[in-house]
Design a protein around this motif. Structure first.
Motif, PDB file in Angstrom:
ATOM      1  N   LEU A 462      24.624  14.618  -5.878  1.00  9.07           N
ATOM      2  CA  LEU A 462      24.960  15.838  -5.149  1.00  9.07           C
ATOM      3  C   LEU A 462      26.467  16.062  -5.134  1.00  9.07           C
ATOM      4  N   ASN A 463      27.208  14.984  -5.007  1.00  9.10           N
ATOM      5  CA  ASN A 463      28.674  15.103  -5.000  1.00  9.10           C
ATOM      6  C   ASN A 463      29.189  15.653  -6.325  1.00  9.10           C
ATOM      7  N   GLU A 464      28.564  15.244  -7.437  1.00  4.29           N
ATOM      8  CA  GLU A 464      28.987  15.755  -8.747  1.00  4.29           C
ATOM      9  C   GLU A 464      28.686  17.237  -8.886  1.00  4.29           C
ATOM     10  N   LEU A 465      27.555  17.672  -8.336  1.00  2.00           N
ATOM     11  CA  LEU A 465      27.238  19.107  -8.355  1.00  2.00           C
ATOM     12  C   LEU A 465      28.254  19.895  -7.524  1.00  2.00           C
ATOM     13  N   LEU A 466      28.639  19.340  -6.398  1.00  2.00           N
ATOM     14  CA  LEU A 466      29.665  19.985  -5.582  1.00  2.00           C
ATOM     15  C   LEU A 466      31.014  20.007  -6.303  1.00  2.00           C
ATOM     16  N   ASN A 467      31.284  18.961  -7.072  1.00  2.00           N
ATOM     17  CA  ASN A 467      32.503  18.943  -7.891  1.00  2.00           C
ATOM     18  C   ASN A 467      32.477  20.084  -8.900  1.00  2.00           C
ATOM     19  N   ASP A 468      31.339  20.276  -9.538  1.00  2.00           N
ATOM     20  CA  ASP A 468      31.196  21.375 -10.500  1.00  2.00           C
ATOM     21  C   ASP A 468      31.394  22.727  -9.814  1.00  2.00           C
ATOM     22  N   LEU A 469      30.864  22.847  -8.606  1.00  4.50           N
ATOM     23  CA  LEU A 469      31.012  24.102  -7.862  1.00  4.50           C
ATOM     24  C   LEU A 469      32.478  24.349  -7.505  1.00  4.50           C
ATOM     25  N   THR A 470      33.180  23.303  -7.078  1.00  4.89           N
ATOM     26  CA  THR A 470      34.601  23.443  -6.740  1.00  4.89           C
ATOM     27  C   THR A 470      35.402  23.880  -7.954  1.00  4.89           C
ATOM     28  N   LYS A 471      35.119  23.258  -9.099  1.00  4.21           N
ATOM     29  CA  LYS A 471      35.819  23.643 -10.329  1.00  4.21           C
ATOM     30  C   LYS A 471      35.530  25.092 -10.699  1.00  4.21           C
ATOM     31  N   PHE A 472      34.279  25.494 -10.563  1.00  8.35           N
ATOM     32  CA  PHE A 472      33.894  26.871 -10.887  1.00  8.35           C
ATOM     33  C   PHE A 472      34.639  27.864  -9.993  1.00  8.35           C
ATOM     34  N   ILE A 473      34.637  27.596  -8.686  1.00 12.96           N
ATOM     35  CA  ILE A 473      35.296  28.510  -7.748  1.00 12.96           C
ATOM     36  C   ILE A 473      36.794  28.588  -8.038  1.00 12.96           C
ATOM     37  N   ASN A 533      22.925  29.570 -10.822  1.00 11.02           N
ATOM     38  CA  ASN A 533      22.299  28.394 -11.431  1.00 11.02           C
ATOM     39  C   ASN A 533      22.781  27.108 -10.776  1.00 11.02           C
ATOM     40  N   LEU A 534      24.079  27.044 -10.560  1.00 10.19           N
ATOM     41  CA  LEU A 534      24.657  25.850  -9.942  1.00 10.19           C
ATOM     42  C   LEU A 534      24.190  25.713  -8.490  1.00 10.19           C
ATOM     43  N   MET A 535      24.186  26.814  -7.770  1.00  9.64           N
ATOM     44  CA  MET A 535      23.729  26.776  -6.382  1.00  9.64           C
ATOM     45  C   MET A 535      22.245  26.400  -6.306  1.00  9.64           C
ATOM     46  N   ALA A 536      21.468  26.874  -7.287  1.00  8.15           N
ATOM     47  CA  ALA A 536      20.040  26.544  -7.310  1.00  8.15           C
ATOM     48  C   ALA A 536      19.830  25.044  -7.516  1.00  8.15           C
ATOM     49  N   ARG A 537      20.632  24.437  -8.380  1.00 10.93           N
ATOM     50  CA  ARG A 537      20.536  22.987  -8.622  1.00 10.93           C
ATOM     51  C   ARG A 537      20.900  22.211  -7.368  1.00 10.93           C
ATOM     52  N   ILE A 538      21.907  22.696  -6.652  1.00 13.80           N
ATOM     53  CA  ILE A 538      22.301  22.042  -5.401  1.00 13.80           C
ATOM     54  C   ILE A 538      21.165  22.129  -4.381  1.00 13.80           C
ATOM     55  N   GLU A 539      20.572  23.331  -4.240  1.00 15.15           N
ATOM     56  CA  GLU A 539      19.488  23.528  -3.272  1.00 15.15           C
ATOM     57  C   GLU A 539      18.254  22.694  -3.630  1.00 15.15           C
ATOM     58  N   LYS A 540      17.993  22.558  -4.907  1.00  8.62           N
ATOM     59  CA  LYS A 540      16.846  21.753  -5.345  1.00  8.62           C
ATOM     60  C   LYS A 540      17.024  20.296  -4.934  1.00  8.62           C
ATOM     61  N   LEU A 541      18.252  19.763  -5.148  1.00  9.25           N
ATOM     62  CA  LEU A 541      18.513  18.373  -4.779  1.00  9.25           C
ATOM     63  C   LEU A 541      18.492  18.196  -3.260  1.00  9.25           C
ATOM     64  N   VAL A 542      18.969  19.194  -2.541  1.00  8.04           N
ATOM     65  CA  VAL A 542      18.943  19.139  -1.073  1.00  8.04           C
ATOM     66  C   VAL A 542      17.501  19.019  -0.576  1.00  8.04           C
ATOM     67  N   LYS A 543      16.592  19.776  -1.170  1.00  9.09           N
ATOM     68  CA  LYS A 543      15.178  19.714  -0.785  1.00  9.09           C
ATOM     69  C   LYS A 543      14.601  18.328  -1.053  1.00  9.09           C
ATOM     70  N   GLN A 544      14.992  17.740  -2.187  1.00  9.99           N
ATOM     71  CA  GLN A 544      14.495  16.399  -2.508  1.00  9.99           C
ATOM     72  C   GLN A 544      14.993  15.376  -1.485  1.00  9.99           C
ATOM     73  N   ILE A 545      16.248  15.531  -1.082  1.00 10.24           N
ATOM     74  CA  ILE A 545      16.803  14.596  -0.103  1.00 10.24           C
ATOM     75  C   ILE A 545      16.101  14.740   1.242  1.00 10.24           C
ATOM     76  N   ASN A 546      15.794  15.987   1.609  1.00  6.41           N
ATOM     77  CA  ASN A 546      15.188  16.245   2.915  1.00  6.41           C
ATOM     78  C   ASN A 546      13.668  16.027   2.938  1.00  6.41           C
ATOM     79  N   ALA A 547      13.074  15.833   1.758  1.00  6.39           N
ATOM     80  CA  ALA A 547      11.605  15.677   1.682  1.00  6.39           C
ATOM     81  C   ALA A 547      11.156  14.369   2.355  1.00  6.39           C
TER      82      ALA A 547
END
Length: 547
Positions: A462-473, A533-547
């Motif tokens: 999840l941290n790597e996905l957030l890194n990608d989001l930070t770079k994108f922004i 797409n990036l936000m969707a990947r983050i949300e997907k992983l969040v759901k897995q963590i919360n499952a």
């Protein structure tokens, strides 16, 4: 007849005026000269495009490697520069450009720069800088006094001594740091007995004479990259630059420093210098300078402080205490082209001991003769311009209380922005500002909650996905051209020291208002929603963590 000097009132409002609209008649020279003399910020707003042009497109304007066979009229070439160079330059003086250590400049530096260029003095030798040499020595004395607080008698004795130097002007912090470590190395490997010193016989013979297996310079893991260059140039190698761990406050750990010095000595490696950082480039943190000075005194190490960024804080009586212990350093680097608001190319290194620079002294028969006051005998660089004149002028026109206002407002603005970030449920403050530099990132509240609950593998993913989001922004914000923040990589303790990419903001520009800071956050929030797409990947992983 003695001329009278009028003293201006010092207020933040009056200081803002010198960063915007100057007084006096318009210049009648070329268009660039006219516009720059009148109002730099207005000129830049009109001629620098809002939408950033890709570098590959700009390179096409500068693709011809042939030297012209025909001359051009000045007016034609000026227009060419406006169209190809100025219009696509980075608007570093813009109030919304808050990503690097650059700022709007006081307008008075532009006409003064014309004087400096017209005189074309070469500060390497007094034969080409008769008046500039004593002026530069005075400026070095003024900064030396700011750091070390010696009395009038000290400066009367040493400031203009032909055989001594209180420091050196350099093109920037890199050369200043190299100079400090050059002095430290040569003093550590000085002449003894039949050995003539490292400067004469070289590093190999010096090591052999002293019986060392290696040399080392110690600095925190947040030390500036220029120090690797210094280690390379001075022959100790980049591995000779030993990084010491930092705590959660991004400051060096004194206990770890002491332990590493002991380890190096046990390996017969000479730790000849320790570097304290006063304003790290990434987080603006200040090392515990007093504790480091004590360790250096106990271990016989040269104590250098890299205050290229934070050194100007000494101008403020309200925040000078943040650099407590700076007066204990053997040498200090300060960049005037940072928070002293001087154009690029004005670094300085100051030495506590007026004799220190004798270890790097050089002479020649045609210049730099022994006994002359040539500044080049103690500088790594040879030919240099009279940048000291601009520092001299700024310190008189702005004055110390004026600089205090500039420093204070920048630190207080950073505190405000940090508070503003913490009030947002979709942003995280990563490093608290000590000076006017801070880091943060975009992370919605529910994502942060999931990151806290995740196992080690999920947390890293999840941290790597957030890194990608930070770079994108950050990249999209830069390309849009409305505002600019930079980015860097940290290892915050709250996230198990994972590699974390963060936004980095520097709030030194006095023209940057609080309204701009709110706009920067809103723009970043909007940009994040343009990465479905990036936000969707983050949300997907969040759901897995919360499952």
């Amino acid at each position: 007849m003695v001329s009278e000097h009028k003293t201006a009132d010092v207020s933040f409002e009056s200081l803002l005026r010198i960063f915007t609209v100057p007084e006096g008649p318009d210049s009648t020279l070329t268009k660039i000269d006219e516009e720059l003399s009148r109002n730099l910020n207005k000129f830049l707003r009109e001629h620098i495009v809002a939408e950033e042009k890709p570098l590959r497109e700009i390179e096409k304007d500068f693709s011809n490697a042939a030297i012209p066979e025909q001359p051009e009229f000045v007016s034609d070439h000026t227009q060419h520069l406006l169209d190809t160079l100025v219009s696509h330059s980075v608007h570093t003086s813009a109030p919304s450009f808050i990503g690097h250590m650059t700022s709007a400049l006081p307008y008075f530096l532009m006409p003064l720069s014309k004087i400096m260029i017209a005189l074309n003095q070469n500060l390497v030798k007094i034969e080409t800088s008769k008046a500039f040499t004593p002026l530069e020595r005075q400026v070095l004395g003024m900064l030396h006094r700011l750091i070390y607080h010696r009395d009038d008698a000290f400066y009367s004795q040493w400031m203009h001594s032909a055989n001594h130097s209180l420091g050196a002007f350099c093109s920037g912090g890199t050369i200043a740091n190299i100079t400090a470590l050059w002095v430290a190395r040569n003093n550590a490997l000085r002449a003894t007995g039949d050995f003539k010193g490292v400067e004469k016989e070289g590093l190999f013979k010096a090591m052999k004479h002293y019986g060392y297996e290696g040399l080392a310079v110690l600095v925190s893991e947040r030390g500036h990259y220029s120090l690797k260059k210094a280690a390379d140039v001075l022959g100790i190698g980049q591995e000779g630059l030993v990084a010491i761990k930092t705590g959660s406050d991004n400051r060096i750990c004194p206990k770890a420093l002491k332990q590493k010095i002991t380890e190096l000595k046990a390996q017969n490696i000479k730790p000849f210098a320790v570097i304290g950082v006063a304003g790290t480039t990434e987080t603006g943190s200040i090392d515990p300078l007093e504790e480091m000075a004590q360790i250096c005194a106990e271990e016989d190490c040269h104590f250098h402080i890299d205050a290229a960024w934070g050194g100007a804080t000494l101008m403020s009586n309200n925040y000078r205490h943040l650099l407590q212990g700076v007066e204990l350093a053997d040498s200090v680097t300060i960049d005037a082209h940072k928070q002293l608001y001087i154009p690029m190319g004005a670094g300085m290194v100051l030495f506590k001991n007026p004799d220190a620079m004798k270890s790097i002294e050089h002479h020649a028969q045609y210049i730099l003769r022994k006994g002359s006051k040539d500044l080049g005998s103690h500088t790594l660089e040879g030919s240099r311009s009279g940048m000291a004149m601009l520092v001299y002028a700024a310190m008189h026109i702005i004055s110390r209380p004026g600089y205090e206002l500039l420093i204070d407002q920048s630190i207080e603005k950073a505190k405000y922005f940090a508070s503003l970030i913490t009030q947002q449920d979709d942003f995280e403050l990563v490093s608290e500002p000590e000076l006017c530099l801070l880091t943060y990132r975009y992370i919605p509240a529910h994502v942060r909650q999931s990151l806290e609950q995740a196992n080690a593998k999920q947390k890293a993913e999840l941290n790597e996905l957030l890194n990608d989001l930070t770079k994108f922004i950050q990249k999209r914000q830069r390309e849009t051209g409305k505002s600019f923040v930079s980015r860097t990589r940290l290892n915050p303790n709250q996230w198990d020291r994972l590699n974390t990419i963060v936004f980095r903001v520097v709030l030194a520009n006095p023209l940057t208002g609080r309204d701009i800071l709110s706009t920067v956050l809103e723009e970043q929030r909007e940009i994040a929603q343009t990465a479905p797409n990036l936000m969707a990947r983050i949300e997907k992983l969040v759901k897995q963590i919360n499952a």
